[in-house]
Each structure stands twice: as structure tokens, then as C-alpha cells.
Design a protein around this motif. Structure first.
Motif, PDB file in Angstrom:
ATOM      1  N   SER A   9      37.752  44.174  29.562  1.00 44.57           N
ATOM      2  CA  SER A   9      37.074  43.281  28.627  1.00 44.57           C
ATOM      3  C   SER A   9      35.778  42.756  29.252  1.00 44.57           C
ATOM      4  O   SER A   9      34.790  42.541  28.559  1.00 44.57           O
ATOM      5  CB  SER A   9      37.950  42.078  28.271  1.00 44.57           C
ATOM      6  N   GLY A  88      41.355  47.728  38.832  1.00 44.78           N
ATOM      7  CA  GLY A  88      41.360  46.935  40.060  1.00 44.78           C
ATOM      8  C   GLY A  88      42.671  46.182  40.158  1.00 44.78           C
ATOM      9  O   GLY A  88      43.245  45.784  39.140  1.00 44.78           O
ATOM     10  N   TYR A 123      37.020  38.832  46.858  1.00 44.07           N
ATOM     11  CA  TYR A 123      37.064  38.711  45.392  1.00 44.07           C
ATOM     12  C   TYR A 123      38.479  38.573  44.848  1.00 44.07           C
ATOM     13  O   TYR A 123      38.687  38.567  43.642  1.00 44.07           O
ATOM     14  CB  TYR A 123      36.385  39.918  44.748  1.00 44.07           C
TER      15      TYR A 123
HETATM   16  P1  ADP Z   1      41.381  43.312  31.039  1.00 41.80           P
HETATM   17  O1  ADP Z   1      41.085  44.767  31.036  1.00 41.80           O
HETATM   18  O2  ADP Z   1      42.850  43.030  31.202  1.00 41.80           O
HETATM   19  O3  ADP Z   1      40.710  42.556  29.943  1.00 41.80           O
HETATM   20  P2  ADP Z   1      39.343  42.472  32.938  1.00 41.80           P
HETATM   21  O4  ADP Z   1      38.265  42.896  32.003  1.00 41.80           O
HETATM   22  O5  ADP Z   1      39.254  41.069  33.428  1.00 41.80           O
HETATM   23  O6  ADP Z   1      40.796  42.743  32.403  1.00 41.80           O
HETATM   24  O7  ADP Z   1      39.320  43.398  34.238  1.00 41.80           O
HETATM   25  C1  ADP Z   1      39.215  44.784  34.205  1.00 41.80           C
HETATM   26  C2  ADP Z   1      39.835  45.371  35.457  1.00 41.80           C
HETATM   27  O8  ADP Z   1      39.254  44.813  36.620  1.00 41.80           O
HETATM   28  C3  ADP Z   1      41.336  45.126  35.617  1.00 41.80           C
HETATM   29  O9  ADP Z   1      41.907  46.270  36.225  1.00 41.80           O
HETATM   30  C4  ADP Z   1      41.425  43.940  36.531  1.00 41.80           C
HETATM   31  O10 ADP Z   1      42.642  43.908  37.246  1.00 41.80           O
HETATM   32  C5  ADP Z   1      40.273  44.253  37.448  1.00 41.80           C
HETATM   33  N1  ADP Z   1      39.764  43.045  38.096  1.00 41.80           N
HETATM   34  C6  ADP Z   1      39.467  41.858  37.536  1.00 41.80           C
HETATM   35  N2  ADP Z   1      39.013  40.967  38.459  1.00 41.80           N
HETATM   36  C7  ADP Z   1      39.053  41.631  39.647  1.00 41.80           C
HETATM   37  C8  ADP Z   1      38.746  41.255  41.002  1.00 41.80           C
HETATM   38  N3  ADP Z   1      38.335  40.030  41.304  1.00 41.80           N
HETATM   39  N4  ADP Z   1      38.909  42.190  41.962  1.00 41.80           N
HETATM   40  C9  ADP Z   1      39.355  43.426  41.650  1.00 41.80           C
HETATM   41  N5  ADP Z   1      39.674  43.844  40.413  1.00 41.80           N
HETATM   42  C10 ADP Z   1      39.525  42.955  39.422  1.00 41.80           C
END
Ligand code: ADP
Length: 161
Positions: A9, A88, A123
């Protein structure tokens, strides 16, 4: 040639997200950052804004591109000719959700593999939801997001955008 999709997202993109994309681009020939085109009402930034923020982040990165998508991530991977989904992983909290998602994706498309990159130490604590929370309380998130994202957040708070 291995091509990977990095979906999320990204509301908004943080330095943790960017770190994963840059590291993935060292492993795969091409990385496609895929911004999920979710209904705007539950998001701080609309899809265009979230895409533009990513584009600014990866300007100059030759093997990273940015798209938006609706529907299943594995369908997008097929359309893009990608065989890998990159995600991640932070601490234990991400594991259960990611495992469930990976198994569901595998059921939908057995030819697509999920690859997980561990968050870099600095991070580990970063999340978009924490950024939005701090932003809502009027606190600075400088150093947690790229500078242009910090600026966009401050402009939104000031009602400029
Ligand atoms: P979602 O896809 O659930 O909406 P996000 O857009 O926040 O989640 O994150 C996308 C991807 O990045 C996910 O795999 C999430 O685990 C990873 N992610 C988010 N923040 C971090 C971080 N600080 N370090 C590493 N990976 C991250």
C-alpha cells in the motif's frame, strides 16, 4: 532473467520500504514496485500520490519501475512477466500475516515464488501506520521517510495539497 514485483500500500513509502526495493534490485534483474490501488477513503495518500512518491524515490535506479494495480498481486506478476513477489519482514509480528498471504498466493498461482528480505536493523521499527499516527499528532517524521515524503506530509498537514 528474474523479474520481481514488490507490492504494497505504501501509504506513505518509508525508508524501510525503500531499503527493501534497493536491496531487491541487487538480487533481481528487474524490480517492479506495485502500489496497490485501494479505495482512497482508508488511505492518507491517493494512488497517484503514492506512485509519484515512489517514482521520486527510485529516479536514477535503472532496474526499478513503479506501477499501480487493482486485483490479485499474482495476476499482476503474470501480466508483468515476473516470477517472484518480494516482501519485507520486520519482527515476528509480520510473519503470520505474510505466511498466510504467501500460502494463499501460492494456491492462486503455483509458479510465483515469494521471497522475503529481512528489514535492516535501523528500519525494524518503521511502519506506514506509525508514520501516519505521528503525522496525525503533528510530530516530525524526518529521518523515517525520504525528504520529499516528509515534505508531502507537512504540506498535507498544512492543507496545501
Ligand atoms: P501492506 O502491503 O500490508 O499494505 P505496506 O505497504 O506497509 O504493507 O508494506 C509493504 C511491504 O513492505 C510489506 O512486505 C511490509 O512487511 C514491508 N515493510 C514495511 N515496513 C518495512 C520496514 N520498515 N522494513 C522492511 N520491510 C517493511
Amino acid at each position: 532473467m528474474a523479474k520481481a514485483v514488490y507490492p504494497g500500500s505504501f501509504d506513505p513509502v518509508t525508508l524501510g520500504h525503500l531499503d527493501i526495493a534497493i536491496r531487491a534490485a541487487k538480487i533481481f534483474d528487474e524490480v517492479v514496485v506495485a502500489v496497490y490501488d485501494a479505495p482512497p477513503k482508508r488511505l492518507l495518500f491517493d494512488t497517484d500520490e503514492r506512485m509519484r512518491m515512489w517514482e521520486e524515490c527510485v529516479r536514477g535506479e535503472k532496474n526499478i519501475s513503479v506501477v499501480s494495480y487493482k486485483g490479485l498481486t499474482v495476476d499482476l506478476a503474470h501480466q508483468m512477466g515476473a516470477s517472484v513477489l518480494v516482501r519485507g519482514l520486520r519482527a515476528l509480528s509480520d510473519f503470520e500475516y505474510e505466511l498466510e498471504m504467501a500460502l494463499t498466493n501460492k494456491r492462486m498461482a503455483s509458479d510465483i515464488e515469494a521471497v522475503f528480505l529481512m528489514s535492516s536493523n535501523e528500519y525494524l521499527y518503521l511502519s506506514s501506520s506509525r508514520i501516519r499516527e505521528l503525522w496525525g499528532l503533528g510530530r516530525s517524521v524526518q529521518g523515517m521517510v525520504p525528504d520529499h515524503v516528509d515534505l508531502a506530509l507537512r504540506q498535507k498537514l498544512a492543507g496545501v495539497t
